[in-house]
Design an enzyme around this catalytic site. Structure first.
Site, PDB file in Angstrom:
ATOM      1  N   VAL A   1       0.848  -1.200   0.000  1.00  0.00           N
ATOM      2  CA  VAL A   1       0.000   0.000   0.000  1.00  0.00           C
ATOM      3  C   VAL A   1       0.882   1.249   0.000  1.00  0.00           C
ATOM      4  O   VAL A   1       2.089   1.174   0.263  1.00  0.00           O
ATOM      5  CB  VAL A   1      -0.977   0.037   1.204  1.00  0.00           C
ATOM      6  CG1 VAL A   1      -1.899  -1.163   1.197  1.00  0.00           C
ATOM      7  CG2 VAL A   1      -0.222   0.136   2.516  1.00  0.00           C
TER       8      VAL A   1
ATOM      9  N   THR B   1       2.630   4.755   1.068  1.00  0.00           N
ATOM     10  CA  THR B   1       3.174   5.293   2.327  1.00  0.00           C
ATOM     11  C   THR B   1       3.634   6.729   2.056  1.00  0.00           C
ATOM     12  O   THR B   1       4.823   7.012   2.098  1.00  0.00           O
ATOM     13  CB  THR B   1       4.366   4.441   2.806  1.00  0.00           C
ATOM     14  OG1 THR B   1       5.295   4.314   1.708  1.00  0.00           O
ATOM     15  CG2 THR B   1       3.950   3.067   3.259  1.00  0.00           C
TER      16      THR B   1
ATOM     17  N   SER C   1       5.939  -2.319   0.689  1.00  0.00           N
ATOM     18  CA  SER C   1       6.023  -0.856   0.665  1.00  0.00           C
ATOM     19  C   SER C   1       7.357  -0.412   1.254  1.00  0.00           C
ATOM     20  O   SER C   1       8.003  -1.158   1.992  1.00  0.00           O
ATOM     21  CB  SER C   1       4.919  -0.237   1.532  1.00  0.00           C
ATOM     22  OG  SER C   1       3.660  -0.680   1.147  1.00  0.00           O
TER      23      SER C   1
ATOM     24  N   CYS D   1       8.947   8.637  -5.013  1.00  0.00           N
ATOM     25  CA  CYS D   1       9.696   8.097  -3.876  1.00  0.00           C
ATOM     26  C   CYS D   1      10.932   8.866  -3.413  1.00  0.00           C
ATOM     27  O   CYS D   1      11.182   8.920  -2.217  1.00  0.00           O
ATOM     28  CB  CYS D   1      10.068   6.655  -4.155  1.00  0.00           C
ATOM     29  SG  CYS D   1       8.591   5.613  -4.246  1.00  0.00           S
TER      30      CYS D   1
END
Ligand code: NAD
Ligand code: UGA
Length: 453
Positions: free
Chosen positions: A87, A89, A128, A272
């Site tokens: 999921v 983050t 994740s 990210c």
């Protein structure tokens, strides 16, 4: 232990990773689940929810055979003994740690759901990217179950978007962190067996849980740091008369440095790099490591600086005013070969151009669908077209921000003919043949190179 595995979270990570696992493990049922109904419907349709070269083929090969996409999360948890959690983050945007810390609410919701519906012992795999020692919190929640035991592993993913399928097919390494207990070792082996069907044994690296969690943040931080390092040097090159590409080549030939990730540009984007570095900064601060936190924060500072610097250069070159000038932004995705625009440099740069009252037209082969959402507050001031020739018609400047290969092959003579003169090209990626553009008549400004006419 049964052979079924599931992944909670059917995003950029869950979808491609599980598709490749299914492709190499025909004897396992692989179920990818998500709360987002539209996303699951898209995975089950002819049009994938994300663009990723090679993804279509893998999914079509296995879907309905041993690869399934579903919204029935509880059923998948019950059916599978190994549960990946992929999921999102994101960076927390409220309360303590806002702008730095990870928002772990989706993670915790998943852990609590696993406890609620589990019908037996399970291995829970962190897919994740998470703050170091998240597994500890996960274990505390999971250990509330009165009957069943849960073994937590960290198995961070290192794929890059645009090359996800080839990265998954031939990973530099697969990292699995777990506890050195008999149950932990058995769980590590169970997970290593899944990857072992196609990844050479010597590339499957096992470590303790905290090393695995931290290695993911560290890898992204080091990669982003290289981009900020070369971008900082691009500024110096422009002042000193050096050429950043020549410098990158010269330093990259040193085998200790290596040639990759030395391409200057409009700053790194993607979901990210910034998120993970800011998380690293937050973690360091929480441990009282102020100097270490400041060191990594600087990587993000330079990234913002590069974008401001680029816009400053554009304004200066265009006679210190962009007001009412039409500028064509070539590329909205954060890198080539993806439709993803999360943290794309094009977002911040377009906003700055809009502040200068430029008339902006954005073109991109895959990512235009995100423009309205990403630029919500200035959407009325921004036009889009998939056709670069239309975007550049009557424009004063082309601002190239994404390294799409097709931008190299455009008919620049035709583009030039349709533009106002002087016609500028700002090549944020050093993608184009600058000498050829100058021969046509363009004024060319390229990142990390001196202004030549
Ligand atoms: P994403 O937003 O594309 O996908 C996450 C999915 O999880 C969404 O579809 C969301 O609906 C779903 N989800 C959220 N809460 C849920 C819940 N409680 N139950 C079921 N589904 C739920 O994100 P992503 O890009 O796939 O990234 C996921 C994680 O992987 C992040 O931690 C990221 O840092 C990491 N990661 C991403 C990449 C990448 O290339 N995108 C690479 C390596 C690691
Ligand atoms: C990055 C890492 O490369 C992956 O290993 C990691 O799994 C992933 O983040 C993640 O955790 O999400 P990604 O963001 O998809 O992958 O793409 P990169 O190829 O790393 O590019 C990131 C940004 O840096 C892009 O905007 C790219 O254009 C830029 N970049 C990259 C440069 O400006 N110069 C370079 O030399 C390399």
């Amino acid at each position: 232990m049964n052979r079924s595995i599931c992944c909670i979270g059917a995003g950029y990570i869950g979808g491609p990773t599980m598709a490749v696992i299914a492709d190499h493990n025909h004897d396992r049922k692989v179920i990818v689940v998500d709360i987002n109904k539209e996303r699951i419907a898209a995975w089950n349709s002819g049009k994938m929810p994300i663009f990723e070269p090679g993804l279509d083929e893998v999914v079509k090969r296995r879907r309905g055979k041993n690869l399934f996409f579903s919204t029935d999360i509880d059923a998948a948890i019950k059916e599978c003994d190994i549960i990946f959690v992929g999921v999102n983050t994101p960076t927390k945007d409220f309360g303590r740690g806002a702008g730095c810390a990870s928002n772990l609410q989706y993670w915790e919701a998943t852990a609590r759901n696993i406890v609620k519906v589990a019908n037996g012992n399970k291995i829970v795999v962190e897919k994740s990217t998470l703050p170091v020692r998240t597994a500890e919190a996960m274990e505390r929640i999971l250990s509330q179950h009165p009957k069943y035991r849960f073994e937590v592993l960290s198995n961070p993913e290192f794929l890059a978007e645009g090359t996800a399928i080839s990265d998954l097919e031939k990973p530099d390494r697969v990292l699995i962190g777990g506890h050195p207990t008999p149950a932990g070792k058995a769980a590590i082996k169970a997970l290593a067996d899944i990857y072992g069907t196609w990844v050479p044994k010597e590339k499957i690296l096992t470590t303790n849980l905290w090393s695995a969690e931290l290695s993911k943040l560290a890898a992204n931080a080091m990669l982003a740091q290289r981009v900020s390092s070369i971008n900082s040097l691009s500024a110096l090159c422009e002042e000193a008369g050096a050429d950043v590409e020549e410098v990158a080549r010269a330093i990259g030939m040193d085998s200790r440095i290596g040639p990759k990730f030395l391409k200057t540009g409009p700053g790194f984007g993607g979901s990210c790099f910034k998120k993970d570095i800011m998380n690293l900064v937050y973690i360091c601060e929480s441990y009282g490591l102020k100097e270490v936190a400041e060191y990594w924060r600087q990587v993000v500072v330079i990234n913002d600086y590069q974008q401001q610097r680029m816009v400053g250069g554009i304004i200066k070159a265009m006679f210190n005013t962009l007001a009412n000038k039409k500028v064509a932004v070539f590329g909205f995705a954060f890198k080539a070969n993806t439709s993803d625009t999360r943290e794309s440099p094009a977002i911040a740069i377009t906003r700055m151009l809009a502040e200068e009252h430029a008339q902006i037209v954005i073109t991109d082969p895959k990512a235009l669908g995100h423009v309205n959402d990403d630029l919500e507050e200035i959407a009325a001031k921004v036009a889009t077209t998939p056709d670069p020739y239309k975007a550049a018609k009557d424009a004063d400047a082309i601002i190239l921000l994404t390294d799409w290969a097709e931008y190299k092959d455009l008919d620049y003579q035709r583009l030039y003919a349709g533009m106002r003169k002087p016609a500028f090209v700002f090549d944020g990626r050093n993608l184009l043949d600058h000498a050829a553009l100058r021969a046509i008549g363009f004024e060319v400004k390229a990142m990390g190179k001196t202004w030549e006419n």
